[in-house]
Motif scaffolding. Structure first.
Motif, PDB file in Angstrom:
ATOM      1  N   ASP A 136       0.859  -1.186   0.000  1.00 48.41           N
ATOM      2  CA  ASP A 136       0.000   0.000   0.000  1.00 48.41           C
ATOM      3  C   ASP A 136       0.899   1.240   0.000  1.00 48.41           C
ATOM      4  O   ASP A 136       1.608   1.511   0.965  1.00 48.41           O
ATOM      5  N   LEU A 137       0.848   1.984  -1.091  1.00 49.66           N
ATOM      6  CA  LEU A 137       1.747   3.127  -1.269  1.00 49.66           C
ATOM      7  C   LEU A 137       1.086   4.462  -0.937  1.00 49.66           C
ATOM      8  O   LEU A 137       1.672   5.520  -1.202  1.00 49.66           O
ATOM      9  N   THR A 138      -0.091   4.419  -0.338  1.00 43.02           N
ATOM     10  CA  THR A 138      -0.801   5.664  -0.042  1.00 43.02           C
ATOM     11  C   THR A 138       0.016   6.568   0.871  1.00 43.02           C
ATOM     12  O   THR A 138       0.158   7.777   0.614  1.00 43.02           O
ATOM     13  N   SER A 139       0.581   6.015   1.931  1.00 45.72           N
ATOM     14  CA  SER A 139       1.364   6.840   2.864  1.00 45.72           C
ATOM     15  C   SER A 139       2.648   7.343   2.211  1.00 45.72           C
ATOM     16  O   SER A 139       3.109   8.456   2.491  1.00 45.72           O
ATOM     17  N   VAL A 140       3.231   6.541   1.325  1.00 42.18           N
ATOM     18  CA  VAL A 140       4.441   6.961   0.598  1.00 42.18           C
ATOM     19  C   VAL A 140       4.104   8.143  -0.303  1.00 42.18           C
ATOM     20  O   VAL A 140       4.844   9.134  -0.378  1.00 42.18           O
ATOM     21  N   PHE A 141       2.983   8.046  -0.996  1.00 39.18           N
ATOM     22  CA  PHE A 141       2.539   9.109  -1.888  1.00 39.18           C
ATOM     23  C   PHE A 141       2.272  10.398  -1.109  1.00 39.18           C
ATOM     24  O   PHE A 141       2.685  11.496  -1.528  1.00 39.18           O
ATOM     25  N   GLU A 142       1.605  10.280   0.037  1.00 36.98           N
ATOM     26  CA  GLU A 142       1.305  11.454   0.848  1.00 36.98           C
ATOM     27  C   GLU A 142       2.585  12.072   1.410  1.00 36.98           C
ATOM     28  O   GLU A 142       2.711  13.305   1.484  1.00 36.98           O
ATOM     29  N   ALA A 143       3.559  11.232   1.791  1.00 38.04           N
ATOM     30  CA  ALA A 143       4.840  11.740   2.287  1.00 38.04           C
ATOM     31  C   ALA A 143       5.578  12.489   1.181  1.00 38.04           C
ATOM     32  O   ALA A 143       6.201  13.535   1.424  1.00 38.04           O
ATOM     33  N   PHE A 144       5.501  11.956  -0.037  1.00 39.43           N
ATOM     34  CA  PHE A 144       6.146  12.622  -1.180  1.00 39.43           C
ATOM     35  C   PHE A 144       5.560  14.010  -1.383  1.00 39.43           C
ATOM     36  O   PHE A 144       6.288  14.997  -1.593  1.00 39.43           O
ATOM     37  N   LYS A 145       4.232  14.119  -1.325  1.00 40.81           N
ATOM     38  CA  LYS A 145       3.579  15.410  -1.565  1.00 40.81           C
ATOM     39  C   LYS A 145       3.987  16.472  -0.540  1.00 40.81           C
ATOM     40  O   LYS A 145       3.994  17.665  -0.842  1.00 40.81           O
ATOM     41  N   LYS A 146       4.352  16.027   0.665  1.00 43.63           N
ATOM     42  CA  LYS A 146       4.769  16.975   1.702  1.00 43.63           C
ATOM     43  C   LYS A 146       6.151  17.555   1.426  1.00 43.63           C
ATOM     44  O   LYS A 146       6.526  18.584   1.982  1.00 43.63           O
ATOM     45  N   GLU A 147       6.908  16.868   0.573  1.00 43.39           N
ATOM     46  CA  GLU A 147       8.289  17.279   0.320  1.00 43.39           C
ATOM     47  C   GLU A 147       8.456  18.070  -0.975  1.00 43.39           C
ATOM     48  O   GLU A 147       9.569  18.462  -1.330  1.00 43.39           O
ATOM     49  N   VAL A 148       7.373  18.308  -1.688  1.00 36.91           N
ATOM     50  CA  VAL A 148       7.462  19.059  -2.949  1.00 36.91           C
ATOM     51  C   VAL A 148       6.419  20.171  -2.942  1.00 36.91           C
ATOM     52  O   VAL A 148       5.384  20.055  -2.275  1.00 36.91           O
ATOM     53  N   PRO A 149       6.664  21.263  -3.663  1.00 35.69           N
ATOM     54  CA  PRO A 149       5.654  22.329  -3.747  1.00 35.69           C
ATOM     55  C   PRO A 149       4.443  21.860  -4.543  1.00 35.69           C
ATOM     56  O   PRO A 149       4.576  21.129  -5.528  1.00 35.69           O
ATOM     57  N   THR A 150       3.263  22.271  -4.118  1.00 36.70           N
ATOM     58  CA  THR A 150       2.033  21.834  -4.793  1.00 36.70           C
ATOM     59  C   THR A 150       1.119  23.000  -5.157  1.00 36.70           C
ATOM     60  O   THR A 150      -0.040  22.786  -5.525  1.00 36.70           O
ATOM     61  N   ASP A 151       1.641  24.223  -5.082  1.00 37.27           N
ATOM     62  CA  ASP A 151       0.808  25.398  -5.393  1.00 37.27           C
ATOM     63  C   ASP A 151       0.897  25.742  -6.879  1.00 37.27           C
ATOM     64  O   ASP A 151       1.463  26.755  -7.270  1.00 37.27           O
ATOM     65  N   PHE A 152       0.347  24.832  -7.698  1.00 44.46           N
ATOM     66  CA  PHE A 152       0.353  25.013  -9.144  1.00 44.46           C
ATOM     67  C   PHE A 152      -1.064  24.915  -9.690  1.00 44.46           C
ATOM     68  O   PHE A 152      -1.997  24.560  -8.971  1.00 44.46           O
ATOM     69  N   GLU A 153      -1.220  25.233 -10.954  1.00 43.63           N
ATOM     70  CA  GLU A 153      -2.529  25.140 -11.613  1.00 43.63           C
ATOM     71  C   GLU A 153      -3.066  23.728 -11.452  1.00 43.63           C
ATOM     72  O   GLU A 153      -2.354  22.748 -11.622  1.00 43.63           O
ATOM     73  N   GLU A 154      -4.352  23.604 -11.115  1.00 48.26           N
ATOM     74  CA  GLU A 154      -4.917  22.335 -10.655  1.00 48.26           C
ATOM     75  C   GLU A 154      -4.779  21.199 -11.653  1.00 48.26           C
ATOM     76  O   GLU A 154      -4.359  20.092 -11.294  1.00 48.26           O
ATOM     77  N   ASN A 155      -5.122  21.426 -12.908  1.00 46.42           N
ATOM     78  CA  ASN A 155      -5.065  20.347 -13.897  1.00 46.42           C
ATOM     79  C   ASN A 155      -3.642  19.838 -14.097  1.00 46.42           C
ATOM     80  O   ASN A 155      -3.409  18.631 -14.190  1.00 46.42           O
ATOM     81  N   LYS A 156      -2.693  20.769 -14.172  1.00 50.90           N
ATOM     82  CA  LYS A 156      -1.296  20.376 -14.357  1.00 50.90           C
ATOM     83  C   LYS A 156      -0.791  19.620 -13.131  1.00 50.90           C
ATOM     84  O   LYS A 156      -0.086  18.611 -13.249  1.00 50.90           O
ATOM     85  N   LEU A 157      -1.159  20.078 -11.945  1.00 46.61           N
ATOM     86  CA  LEU A 157      -0.744  19.411 -10.713  1.00 46.61           C
ATOM     87  C   LEU A 157      -1.334  18.005 -10.627  1.00 46.61           C
ATOM     88  O   LEU A 157      -0.626  17.041 -10.301  1.00 46.61           O
ATOM     89  N   ASN A 158      -2.623  17.875 -10.924  1.00 44.58           N
ATOM     90  CA  ASN A 158      -3.274  16.564 -10.830  1.00 44.58           C
ATOM     91  C   ASN A 158      -2.656  15.556 -11.794  1.00 44.58           C
ATOM     92  O   ASN A 158      -2.471  14.385 -11.454  1.00 44.58           O
ATOM     93  N   LEU A 159      -2.353  15.995 -13.009  1.00 47.75           N
ATOM     94  CA  LEU A 159      -1.741  15.100 -13.986  1.00 47.75           C
ATOM     95  C   LEU A 159      -0.341  14.698 -13.547  1.00 47.75           C
ATOM     96  O   LEU A 159       0.046  13.529 -13.646  1.00 47.75           O
ATOM     97  N   THR A 160       0.415  15.654 -13.021  1.00 46.59           N
ATOM     98  CA  THR A 160       1.775  15.353 -12.562  1.00 46.59           C
ATOM     99  C   THR A 160       1.754  14.380 -11.390  1.00 46.59           C
ATOM    100  O   THR A 160       2.562  13.449 -11.322  1.00 46.59           O
ATOM    101  N   LEU A 161       0.815  14.576 -10.472  1.00 46.29           N
ATOM    102  CA  LEU A 161       0.706  13.662  -9.331  1.00 46.29           C
ATOM    103  C   LEU A 161       0.221  12.283  -9.769  1.00 46.29           C
ATOM    104  O   LEU A 161       0.626  11.268  -9.200  1.00 46.29           O
TER     105      LEU A 161
END
Length: 266
Positions: free
Chosen positions: A93-118
């Motif tokens: 289960d990589l959910t916690s890994v994914f959430e930890a990754f998001k805490k270490e990178v900036p996420t204040d970008f345009e929503e569609n571009k951010l969602n696709l990148t994630l």
């Protein structure tokens, strides 16, 4: 525009299984690792690998996964393990890994571009995990991409689900995959489910993302390959062909070898 497969499923099944077995034996590995998503492509690929008699590890790697995807994956894996003693499974289960990754990178970008990148990040985390399991068990990573995805519209993540060792179904159209799935006895729940990459945590289908169904894209791919005239196309066919050509063009970077800057040494 519904496509009907013309492959001889029994012959194709035997050919792919023999190809997989020969490749693995020549590579001196123990078998295959396959990421199981609950979709038809991974179900067919894992069943083909299982028929080799070599070790097959089915790996579930949920990241905020929709429950229907999880239940279909589990149903397929349990069925496969009952049919083939060489099949085992594991869940990471990589959910916690994914959430930890998001805490270490900036996420204040345009929503569609951010969602696709994630979404692509999810696929790359799974690729890393799949190679970990393959490495410790001496296995090859078997890819689950079909011909329309891999060589038509490039509908996969570079160095994500596109990062594999062998591609057993990459010369099969989606209609061929469904025909083979029915022949192989893949669970009905998978056969009737709408194809979805599952990278957005909801039930967003591939058709919703691509703007056309696999039947339509398969038609366009064959039309393009045969250089057929477009004079008689319906309005929908014109739209689908335009979608296909756009995706095929912008995703060439996935389908072609990495560009290398060659140095003149004369």
């Amino acid at each position: 525009m519904t496509k009907k497969s013309t492959i001889k499923v029994e012959e194709v099944n035997t050919h792919i299984v023999n190809w997989l077995k020969t490749y693995a034996q020549n590579s001196k590995v123990n078998g295959f690792a396959v990421g199981i998503s609950g979709g038809v492509d991974s179900a067919v690929t894992s069943t083909l690998c299982a028929q080799t008699g070599l070790q097959v590890l089915c790996v579930e790697m949920p990241i905020h996964q929709h429950e229907s995807h999880v239940s279909r994956a589990k149903e397929h894996i349990e069925q496969l393990k009952k049919r083939f003693p060489n099949v085992s499974s594991i869940q990471s289960d990589l959910t916690s890994v994914f959430e930890a990754f998001k805490k270490e990178v900036p996420t204040d970008f345009e929503e569609n571009k951010l969602n696709l990148t994630l979404a692509n990040t999810r696929a790359r985390l799974r690729m890393t995990t799949l190679y970990y399991h393959a490495g410790v068990h001496g296995l090859l990573v078997a890819g689950t991409g079909n011909k329309v995805e891999d060589f038509g519209v490039g509908f996969y993540t570079k160095y994500g689900d596109g990062g594999v060792d062998v591609s057993p179904i990459a010369d099969l159209m989606k209609s061929d995959v469904f025909a083979l799935a029915a022949y192989l006895g893949v669970p009905e729940s998978i056969l009737v489910a709408q194809p979805s990459d599952g990278l957005f945590g909801d039930e967003k289908t591939d058709e919703q993302q691509l703007g056309a169904s696999y039947d339509e894209l398969e038609w366009a791919m064959l039309e393009d390959a045969n250089n057929n005239p477009q004079d008689s196309y319906t309005e929908r066919q014109k739209e689908v062909f335009k979608i296909y050509k756009k995706l095929n063009t912008i995703n060439q970077h996935k389908m072609n070898p990495i560009p290398v800057c060659v140095i003149n040494r004369d």
